[in-house]
Design an enzyme around this catalytic site. Structure first.
Site, mmCIF file in Angstrom:
data_model
loop_
_atom_site.group_PDB
_atom_site.id
_atom_site.type_symbol
_atom_site.label_atom_id
_atom_site.label_comp_id
_atom_site.label_asym_id
_atom_site.label_seq_id
_atom_site.Cartn_x
_atom_site.Cartn_y
_atom_site.Cartn_z
ATOM 1 N N SER A 124 -17.249 37.679 -23.001
ATOM 2 C CA SER A 124 -16.843 38.548 -24.107
ATOM 3 C C SER A 124 -17.887 39.641 -24.360
ATOM 4 O O SER A 124 -19.078 39.448 -24.134
ATOM 5 C CB SER A 124 -16.691 37.694 -25.367
ATOM 6 O OG SER A 124 -16.655 38.500 -26.522
ATOM 7 N N TYR A 148 -14.461 45.065 -25.605
ATOM 8 C CA TYR A 148 -13.968 45.613 -26.865
ATOM 9 C C TYR A 148 -14.414 47.064 -26.878
ATOM 10 O O TYR A 148 -15.616 47.344 -26.804
ATOM 11 C CB TYR A 148 -14.564 44.873 -28.071
ATOM 12 C CG TYR A 148 -13.875 43.563 -28.398
ATOM 13 C CD1 TYR A 148 -12.488 43.482 -28.438
ATOM 14 C CD2 TYR A 148 -14.608 42.420 -28.687
ATOM 15 C CE1 TYR A 148 -11.853 42.291 -28.746
ATOM 16 C CE2 TYR A 148 -13.979 41.226 -29.000
ATOM 17 C CZ TYR A 148 -12.600 41.168 -29.029
ATOM 18 O OH TYR A 148 -11.977 39.993 -29.330
ATOM 19 N N LYS A 253 -5.383 42.967 -22.142
ATOM 20 C CA LYS A 253 -5.126 41.651 -22.757
ATOM 21 C C LYS A 253 -4.559 41.810 -24.159
ATOM 22 O O LYS A 253 -5.146 42.516 -24.992
ATOM 23 C CB LYS A 253 -6.439 40.864 -22.830
ATOM 24 C CG LYS A 253 -6.369 39.538 -23.573
ATOM 25 C CD LYS A 253 -7.655 38.757 -23.387
ATOM 26 C CE LYS A 253 -7.635 37.418 -24.096
ATOM 27 N NZ LYS A 253 -8.049 37.500 -25.504
HETATM 28 C C1 FMN Z 1 -13.510 31.460 -31.354
HETATM 29 C C2 FMN Z 1 -12.725 32.434 -30.530
HETATM 30 C C3 FMN Z 1 -13.311 33.645 -30.191
HETATM 31 C C4 FMN Z 1 -12.609 34.553 -29.382
HETATM 32 N N1 FMN Z 1 -13.234 35.705 -28.983
HETATM 33 C C5 FMN Z 1 -12.581 36.561 -28.168
HETATM 34 C C6 FMN Z 1 -13.246 37.705 -27.670
HETATM 35 O O1 FMN Z 1 -14.415 37.944 -27.932
HETATM 36 N N2 FMN Z 1 -12.534 38.543 -26.873
HETATM 37 C C7 FMN Z 1 -11.221 38.308 -26.545
HETATM 38 O O2 FMN Z 1 -10.612 39.100 -25.820
HETATM 39 N N3 FMN Z 1 -10.588 37.213 -26.990
HETATM 40 C C8 FMN Z 1 -11.236 36.330 -27.779
HETATM 41 N N4 FMN Z 1 -10.603 35.197 -28.196
HETATM 42 C C9 FMN Z 1 -9.209 34.930 -27.752
HETATM 43 C C10 FMN Z 1 -9.196 34.154 -26.437
HETATM 44 O O3 FMN Z 1 -9.586 34.964 -25.365
HETATM 45 C C11 FMN Z 1 -7.776 33.629 -26.123
HETATM 46 O O4 FMN Z 1 -6.868 34.695 -26.172
HETATM 47 C C12 FMN Z 1 -7.353 32.532 -27.113
HETATM 48 O O5 FMN Z 1 -8.419 31.620 -27.312
HETATM 49 C C13 FMN Z 1 -6.131 31.798 -26.588
HETATM 50 O O6 FMN Z 1 -5.683 30.864 -27.514
HETATM 51 P P1 FMN Z 1 -5.995 29.280 -27.371
HETATM 52 O O7 FMN Z 1 -7.471 29.125 -27.302
HETATM 53 O O8 FMN Z 1 -5.430 28.686 -28.616
HETATM 54 O O9 FMN Z 1 -5.295 28.806 -26.130
HETATM 55 C C14 FMN Z 1 -11.285 34.257 -28.975
HETATM 56 C C15 FMN Z 1 -10.708 33.040 -29.336
HETATM 57 C C16 FMN Z 1 -11.415 32.124 -30.087
HETATM 58 C C17 FMN Z 1 -10.780 30.797 -30.412
#
Ligand code: FMN
Length: 380
Positions: A124, A148, A253
């Site tokens: 990330s 981002y 995404k």
């Molecule tokens: C704590 C947390 C932080 C996340 N941070 C990012 C991030 O920095 N960048 C990003 O594109 N998605 C981020 N996501 C989304 C994840 O990439 C992903 O889309 C999501 O976790 C999918 O859902 P699931 O974990 O319930 O299967 C984050 C998700 C969580 C749970």
């Protein structure tokens, strides 16, 4: 090609003296014991009433696999090929920021665990360790970088350049986070990991970002990140501009509509990720698995379609792949593994996913990921 025998998935978990949670539900409980209230709330929760967070998982149960029988499934090829590279399993680790909330070793531990299994790690923008630190920790294993978009676009381009120089293989541009979702749990806990500085490593080590600040004291750095991280004017011209600045494949995404999937192709995107950010952005949006078939139908194999949001078990992976995804991302489960037992915990989660996925592909009656397209999924 990675062809391997299906092992008995239970044995390792049963014979080990030390117990480690296998089910997602128990893993989540274990993580809760290890994390701060704010940190756990940040990872577990979704936006608003958490309707989409719940739907992401519940909607998987609307899809049923019609397995085929007597097809000799003694050898299962779980490999996939994306952008000319072959990976041994059909899943990657989703980009998740602020991993120090789960464990001090954060991305260092996760990237090493991913490397041990040759599973690509997606870092990330708001990670707790920088691109360069992760590269040192995990060497030449497959890594992608999630971007981002920064208000100061030169910061974005420089981060992409740093990822390229560190040998990362693809750029994931996340587009569903142009502002933060309405996260009630975090407000209740008065919790902002960005303000705590848990996701600052890539900025702190970015000369372009640092030179844009009046002062480089810790508070100014955090304020600089807050000023940069959300970019509501993001649009397709930024995507085409990014394309001109990198030779790496670009994946977008956060796509949920077939119209946007088509626009991604029109704008030269190399791949898309069907995702609602794990229910963390707009509450009430469609479950990602419900969006997937319509998008697959629109894309018709022109570019890879990846999927996340709600993957908890191997059977979920089989459903998503049979519905046409080329690969999936695992999100919260690996974060809970990290909280439970650091690198070893992530390895355990990945190992279980590998076994569960192999067994699920075999019991569905397929011998490879490609073969899953012959397995029918019905709504019932
Ligand atoms: C704590 C947390 C932080 C996340 N941070 C990012 C991030 O920095 N960048 C990003 O594109 N998605 C981020 N996501 C989304 C994840 O990439 C992903 O889309 C999501 O976790 C999918 O859902 P699931 O974990 O319930 O299967 C984050 C998700 C969580 C749970």
């Amino acid at each position: 090609m990675s062809t391997s025998k299906v092992k008995d998935a239970y044995i390792e978990n049963i014979v080990k003296d030390e117990y480690f949670p296998v089910s997602f539900e128990e893993l989540e409980q274990e993580a809760e014991k290890k994390m701060s209230i704010g940190g756990f709330g940040y990872v577990r929760s979704g936006a608003g009433r958490e309707i989409t967070l719940r739907k992401n998982q519940e909607s998987f149960s609307k899809y049923s696999i019609i397995p085929r029988i007597l097809r000799d499934v003694s050898n299962i090829d779980t490999s996939i090929t994306l952008f000319g590279k072959t990976y041994p399993y059909p899943f990657l680790l989703a980009p998740v920021g602020m991993l120090k909330l789960a464990h001090e070793e954060a991305e260092l531990a996760v990237s090493k665990a991913a490397a041990a299994y040759q599973v690509p790690f997606i870092q990330s923008t708001v990670s707790s360790y920088s691109i360069e630190d992760v590269k040192v920790a995990s060497g030449n294993s497959s890594k992608w970088f999630q971007l981002y978009w920064s208000n100061n676009k030169e910061v974005s381009f420089n981060m992409v350049k740093r990822a390229e120089e560190a040998g990362y293989e693809a750029i994931v541009l996340t587009v569903d986070t142009v502002m933060l979702g309405w996260r009630e749990e975090d407000m209740k806990n008065r919790f902002s990991p960005l303000k705590l500085g848990v996701g600052k490593a890539n900025y702190e080590q970015d000369p372009v970002f640092l030179s844009s600040l009046d002062s480089q004291d810790p508070e100014s750095i955090i304020q600089g990140i807050l000023d940069n991280i959300h970019h509501p004017s993001l649009n397709w011209t930024h995507v085409t501009e990014l394309k001109e600045r990198t030779t790496l494949p670009i994946l977008v995404k956060g796509i949920l509509s077939p119209e946007d999937a088509r626009l991604a192709i029109d704008n030269g995107v190399d791949g898309i990720i069907v995702s609602n950010h794990g229910g963390r952005q707009l509450d009430g949006v469609i479950a990602a698995i419900d969006a997937l078939p319509h998008i697959v139908e629109e894309i018709k194999g022109e570019i890879p379609v990846l999927f996340d949001s709600g993957i908890r078990r191997g059977s979920d992976i089989v459903k998503a792949l049979s519905l046409g995804a080329d690969a999936v991302f695992i999100g919260r489960p690996f974060v809970y593994g990290l909280a439970a037992a650091g690198q070893k915990g992530v390895e355990k989660v990945i190992g279980n996913f590998i076994q569960d996925t192999k067994v699920s592909i075999a019991l569905a009656g397929a011998s490879s990921v490609k073969d899953l397209s012959s397995i029918r999924i019905v709504k019932s």
